[in-house]
Write a protein that holds these residues in place. Structure first.
Motif, PDB file in Angstrom:
ATOM      1  N   PRO A  88      22.809  58.867   8.617  1.00 12.59           N
ATOM      2  CA  PRO A  88      23.520  58.017   9.583  1.00 12.59           C
ATOM      3  C   PRO A  88      22.901  56.619   9.704  1.00 12.59           C
ATOM      4  O   PRO A  88      23.644  55.643   9.901  1.00 12.59           O
ATOM      5  N   GLU A  89      21.610  56.517   9.538  1.00 11.99           N
ATOM      6  CA  GLU A  89      20.962  55.201   9.638  1.00 11.99           C
ATOM      7  C   GLU A  89      21.258  54.296   8.433  1.00 11.99           C
ATOM      8  O   GLU A  89      20.868  53.123   8.432  1.00 11.99           O
ATOM      9  N   ASP A  90      21.939  54.811   7.430  1.00 12.62           N
ATOM     10  CA  ASP A  90      22.390  53.973   6.323  1.00 12.62           C
ATOM     11  C   ASP A  90      23.697  53.252   6.658  1.00 12.62           C
ATOM     12  O   ASP A  90      24.154  52.418   5.866  1.00 12.62           O
ATOM     13  N   THR A  91      24.286  53.572   7.788  1.00 10.18           N
ATOM     14  CA  THR A  91      25.527  52.925   8.202  1.00 10.18           C
ATOM     15  C   THR A  91      25.317  51.428   8.356  1.00 10.18           C
ATOM     16  O   THR A  91      24.428  50.986   9.091  1.00 10.18           O
ATOM     17  N   ALA A  92      26.138  50.649   7.647  1.00 10.84           N
ATOM     18  CA  ALA A  92      25.994  49.191   7.662  1.00 10.84           C
ATOM     19  C   ALA A  92      27.091  48.588   6.796  1.00 10.84           C
ATOM     20  O   ALA A  92      27.792  49.302   6.070  1.00 10.84           O
ATOM     21  N   VAL A  93      27.201  47.278   6.885  1.00  8.26           N
ATOM     22  CA  VAL A  93      27.976  46.534   5.894  1.00  8.26           C
ATOM     23  C   VAL A  93      27.027  46.205   4.748  1.00  8.26           C
ATOM     24  O   VAL A  93      25.930  45.678   4.980  1.00  8.26           O
ATOM     25  N   TYR A  94      27.448  46.530   3.548  1.00  6.44           N
ATOM     26  CA  TYR A  94      26.617  46.315   2.365  1.00  6.44           C
ATOM     27  C   TYR A  94      27.129  45.106   1.592  1.00  6.44           C
ATOM     28  O   TYR A  94      28.333  44.985   1.319  1.00  6.44           O
ATOM     29  N   TYR A  95      26.190  44.239   1.246  1.00  2.00           N
ATOM     30  CA  TYR A  95      26.505  43.004   0.545  1.00  2.00           C
ATOM     31  C   TYR A  95      25.792  42.963  -0.799  1.00  2.00           C
ATOM     32  O   TYR A  95      24.604  43.309  -0.883  1.00  2.00           O
ATOM     33  N   CYS A  96      26.493  42.496  -1.817  1.00  2.00           N
ATOM     34  CA  CYS A  96      25.788  42.189  -3.060  1.00  2.00           C
ATOM     35  C   CYS A  96      25.570  40.680  -3.118  1.00  2.00           C
ATOM     36  O   CYS A  96      26.301  39.910  -2.499  1.00  2.00           O
ATOM     37  N   ALA A  97      24.546  40.303  -3.854  1.00  2.00           N
ATOM     38  CA  ALA A  97      24.166  38.906  -3.955  1.00  2.00           C
ATOM     39  C   ALA A  97      23.643  38.621  -5.353  1.00  2.00           C
ATOM     40  O   ALA A  97      23.128  39.525  -6.020  1.00  2.00           O
ATOM     41  N   ALA A  98      23.765  37.374  -5.777  1.00  2.00           N
ATOM     42  CA  ALA A  98      23.304  36.968  -7.097  1.00  2.00           C
ATOM     43  C   ALA A  98      22.354  35.794  -6.979  1.00  2.00           C
ATOM     44  O   ALA A  98      22.578  34.879  -6.178  1.00  2.00           O
ATOM     45  N   ARG A  99      21.292  35.884  -7.763  1.00  2.00           N
ATOM     46  CA  ARG A  99      20.299  34.822  -7.779  1.00  2.00           C
ATOM     47  C   ARG A  99      20.044  34.428  -9.228  1.00  2.00           C
ATOM     48  O   ARG A  99      19.849  35.294 -10.078  1.00  2.00           O
ATOM     49  N   TYR A 100      20.004  33.123  -9.473  1.00  2.00           N
ATOM     50  CA  TYR A 100      19.817  32.642 -10.835  1.00  2.00           C
ATOM     51  C   TYR A 100      18.460  33.069 -11.367  1.00  2.00           C
ATOM     52  O   TYR A 100      17.438  32.807 -10.740  1.00  2.00           O
TER      53      TYR A 100
END
Length: 123
Positions: A88-100
């Protein structure tokens, strides 16, 4: 510019699994390291996992180590986050991101972000 679109979120029971995808477009995907972050309601956005440009190295937050696996398919311009043994503590909005070029663990190290996908884990 790199455009990132996450998918694969949803509602799952504790102990279940989900696989998130992050589809990239724009510049050469293999030029960018990729990271996943998450933000629970009322909390800061935190680092989850990162992967090098080639996929040869990965790094995880302690809270997900052994349960989550980050991967990428440069031929498909797509990154993944396999999430097992969800809590349950994994509940969240998950975002991916890119870094050069190189990966990082801090939000301000990343150049591009997706819009996020909701993951809800019920107890």
């Amino acid at each position: 510019q790199v455009q990132l679109v996450e998918s694969g979120g949803g509602l799952v029971q504790a102990g279940g699994s989900l696989r998130l995808s992050c589809a990239a477009s724009g510049r050469t995907f293999s030029d960018y390291a990729m990271g996943w972050f998450r933000q629970a309601p009322g909390k800061e956005r935190n680092f989850v996992a990162a992967i090098a440009r080639s996929g040869s190295s990965t790094y995880y937050a302690d809270s997900v180590k052994g349960r989550f696996t980050i991967s990428r398919d440069n031929a498909k311009n797509t990154g993944y986050l396999q999430m097992n043994s969800l809590k349950p503590e994994d509940t969240a909005v998950y975002y991916c991101a890119a870094r050069y070029r190189v990966w990082g663990t801090l939000l301000n190290e990343y150049d591009y972000w997706g819009q996020g996908t909701q993951v809800t884990v019920s107890s």
